[in-house]
Scaffold this active site. Structure first.
Site, short mmCIF file in Angstrom:
data_model
loop_
_atom_site.label_atom_id
_atom_site.label_comp_id
_atom_site.label_asym_id
_atom_site.label_seq_id
_atom_site.Cartn_x
_atom_site.Cartn_y
_atom_site.Cartn_z
N ARG A 101 0.87 -1.20 0.00
CA ARG A 101 0.00 0.00 0.00
C ARG A 101 0.89 1.23 0.00
O ARG A 101 1.69 1.42 0.91
CB ARG A 101 -0.91 0.01 1.22
CG ARG A 101 -1.66 1.33 1.41
CD ARG A 101 -2.74 1.28 2.47
NE ARG A 101 -3.91 0.59 1.99
CZ ARG A 101 -5.14 0.74 2.50
NH1 ARG A 101 -5.35 1.57 3.51
NH2 ARG A 101 -6.16 0.07 2.02
N HIS A 128 -7.56 0.94 -6.25
CA HIS A 128 -7.75 0.08 -5.08
C HIS A 128 -8.42 -1.21 -5.58
O HIS A 128 -9.59 -1.47 -5.33
CB HIS A 128 -8.63 0.80 -4.06
CG HIS A 128 -8.59 0.21 -2.68
ND1 HIS A 128 -7.82 -0.89 -2.35
CD2 HIS A 128 -9.23 0.57 -1.53
CE1 HIS A 128 -7.99 -1.17 -1.08
NE2 HIS A 128 -8.83 -0.31 -0.55
N GLN A 131 -10.36 -3.78 -3.31
CA GLN A 131 -11.65 -3.26 -2.83
C GLN A 131 -12.75 -3.52 -3.86
O GLN A 131 -13.83 -4.02 -3.53
CB GLN A 131 -11.51 -1.74 -2.58
CG GLN A 131 -12.79 -1.09 -2.10
CD GLN A 131 -13.12 -1.48 -0.68
OE1 GLN A 131 -12.30 -1.33 0.22
NE2 GLN A 131 -14.32 -2.00 -0.45
N ASP A 218 -17.27 6.93 -0.87
CA ASP A 218 -15.93 6.81 -0.28
C ASP A 218 -15.67 8.15 0.42
O ASP A 218 -16.41 9.12 0.21
CB ASP A 218 -14.92 6.56 -1.44
CG ASP A 218 -13.47 6.40 -0.97
OD1 ASP A 218 -13.23 6.26 0.25
OD2 ASP A 218 -12.58 6.41 -1.85
N CYS A 258 -16.80 1.82 1.14
CA CYS A 258 -15.58 1.01 1.28
C CYS A 258 -14.98 1.13 2.69
O CYS A 258 -14.20 0.27 3.09
CB CYS A 258 -14.56 1.39 0.22
SG CYS A 258 -14.10 3.14 0.25
N ARG A 286 -13.77 -8.52 1.91
CA ARG A 286 -12.37 -8.27 1.57
C ARG A 286 -11.55 -9.54 1.85
O ARG A 286 -10.66 -9.91 1.09
CB ARG A 286 -11.80 -7.10 2.38
CG ARG A 286 -12.49 -5.75 2.15
CD ARG A 286 -12.18 -5.18 0.79
NE ARG A 286 -10.76 -5.10 0.54
CZ ARG A 286 -9.95 -4.12 0.99
NH1 ARG A 286 -10.46 -3.12 1.67
NH2 ARG A 286 -8.66 -4.12 0.71
N1 CP Z 1 -11.41 0.04 2.62
C1 CP Z 1 -10.13 -0.03 3.01
O1 CP Z 1 -9.22 -0.27 2.22
O2 CP Z 1 -9.96 0.15 4.35
P1 CP Z 1 -8.57 0.32 5.08
O3 CP Z 1 -7.99 1.65 4.63
O4 CP Z 1 -8.91 0.31 6.55
O5 CP Z 1 -7.65 -0.81 4.71
N1 NVA Z 2 -10.01 6.90 -1.28
C1 NVA Z 2 -9.67 6.43 0.04
C2 NVA Z 2 -9.89 4.96 0.15
C3 NVA Z 2 -9.73 4.43 1.54
C4 NVA Z 2 -9.92 2.95 1.61
C5 NVA Z 2 -8.23 6.78 0.33
O1 NVA Z 2 -7.38 6.65 -0.55
O2 NVA Z 2 -7.94 7.19 1.47
#
Ligand code: CP
Ligand code: NVA
Length: 301
Positions: A101, A128, A131, A218, A258, A286
Site C-alpha cells: 500500500r 484500489h 476493494q 468513499d 468502502c 475483503r
Molecule cells: N477500505 C479499506 O481499504 O480500508 P482500510 O484503509 O482500513 O484498509
Molecule cells: N479513497 C480512500 C480509500 C480508503 C480505503 C483513500 O485513498 O484514502
C-alpha cells in the site's frame, strides 16, 4: 495472473475467476481442503494507514497456511529513501509475495517487476483493485449479479476507488454513474481512454441516483490529501448519501461504503446505520476475495 496491480490491467476473465473463487472461499472458511500458502512467508508493506486491508490480508494469508509480516514503510529503510528497486530485489530473495500500500502506482509496478515475486496492490493513489473485487463479489451476493445493474458512485469521483470502478466498468457489463462536482470527476484523458457507453460522469447527483441499484461512496478526503480537508469538505458538501438520495434510487437499492466512513460528510449516520449490514458484509468480503486472489497468484507463480 502473476501480480494483482490494478483493475486496468486485469482481464475480465481473471475478474470472473476471482469472484467465483471468492464465493468458494467464503463457504469453505474454516475447513479449506488446500492451504496453498503453506511454507510461504508474505510481507505487507504499508506507507498509509489501514484497518481492513491489513487485517484481511494478515488473516487471509494465515488461513491459507502462510506467514505474514507487517512492515510499516516508516520502519524500514524505504521510509528513509532506500529506492523501491533495491527494496524489491532484497525482498524478492527472502519472501514469497508482497502486499503493498503506497502512494504512486508506478512504485507498485516497479516493485512487481524487480522483486520477481507475486505483488498485490493494496491501494495506491490511482487504484484500489482489491476493494472493487470484493465489492463486485458483494453485489453478486446481494443482487444475484452485477450484470445489468446501475452503480452510482457519489463523492470524490477522481480518487482511487472510483478510478478502479471505471476500469471495472470498462470491461464488465454494468452501468457506472459517477456523481461529483466537475473538478472531482475523473480526468477527461482517462474517460477518453476508456470511452465506453455504460459510463456516465455528471455533477447532477439526483439524475445519477435515479433508478440506481447501488449507491456507493468513499471518503471526501483520501489519504495523502489531508492538507486539503477544509476545501474538499466544502466543495463536496452537496454530494452526500442521505435519506433523500436513497429515496431517489430503486426501492431496496444497496448502499455501500468502502470504509472508513465519516458520518455527516459523505454519508449520514441514519443511512449508514440502516445499511450497516451491507456495509460490514462488504468489509468482511475483503477477506474472502483476497484469499481468492492470493490462491490464484500462487497457483500461477
Ligand atoms: N477500505 C479499506 O481499504 O480500508 P482500510 O484503509 O482500513 O484498509
Ligand atoms: N479513497 C480512500 C480509500 C480508503 C480505503 C483513500 O485513498 O484514502
Amino acid at each position: 495472473m502473476k501480480h494483482l496491480l490494478s483493475i486496468e490491467t486485469l482481464p475480465a476473465d481473471d475478474i470472473r475467476g476471482i469472484l467465483d473463487l471468492s464465493a468458494k472461499m467464503k463457504v469453505e472458511r474454516g475447513h479449506h481442503a488446500a492451504h496453498p500458502l503453506r511454507h510461504q512467508c508474505w510481507a505487507l508493506i504499508f506507507s498509509k494507514s489501514s484497518t481492513r486491508t491489513r487485517l484481511s490480508f494478515e488473516v487471509g494469508i494465515r488461513e491459507l497456511g502462510g506467514d505474514a509480516i507487517f512492515l510499516s514503510a516508516q520502519d524500514i529503510q524505504l521510509g528513509r529513501g532506500e529506492p523501491i528497486k533495491d527494496t524489491a530485489r532484497v525482498m524478492g530473495r527472502m519472501l514469497h509475495g508482497v502486499v503493498f500500500r503506497t502512494f504512486a502506482q508506478r512504485d507498485v509496478v516497479e516493485f512487481a517487476e524487480l522483486s520477481g515475486i507475486p505483488t498485490v496492490n493494496a491501494l495506491t493513489d490511482e487504484e484500489h483493485p482489491c476493494q472493487i473485487l470484493a465489492d463486485l463479489f458483494t453485489i453478486n451476493e446481494k443482487l444475484g449479479s452485477f450484470e445489468g445493474k446501475t452503480i452510482c458512485f457519489v463523492g470524490d469521483g477522481a480518487c482511487n476507488v472510483p478510478r478502479s470502478w471505471l476500469w471495472a466498468a470498462s470491461k464488465l457489463d454494468f452501468t457506472l454513474k459517477i456523481a461529483a462536482p466537475k473538478s472531482y470527476q475523473p480526468a477527461p484523458e482517462l474517460l477518453a481512454q476508456i470511452n465506453r457507453g455504460n459510463i456516465v460522469c455528471t455533477d447532477d447527483l439526483h439524475a445519477a441516483a435515479r433508478e440506481a441499484d447501488v449507491l456507493y461512496t468513499d471518503v471526501w478526503v483520501s489519504m495523502g490529501k489531508e492538507n486539503e480537508s477544509e476545501y474538499r469538505n466544502a466543495q463536496l458538501s452537496g454530494y452526500q448519501i442521505n435519506q433523500r438520495l436513497v429515496a431517489e434510487a430503486k426501492p431496496n437499492a444497496l448502499v455501500m461504503h468502502c470504509l472508513p466512513a465519516y458520518r455527516g460528510k459523505e454519508i449520514t449516520d441514519e443511512v449508514f446505520e440502516r445499511h450497516a449490514e451491507t456495509i460490514f458484509d462488504q468489509a468482511e468480503n475483503r477477506l474472502h476475495a483476497q484469499k481468492a486472489i492470493l490462491s490464484l497468484l500462487v497457483a500461477k507463480s
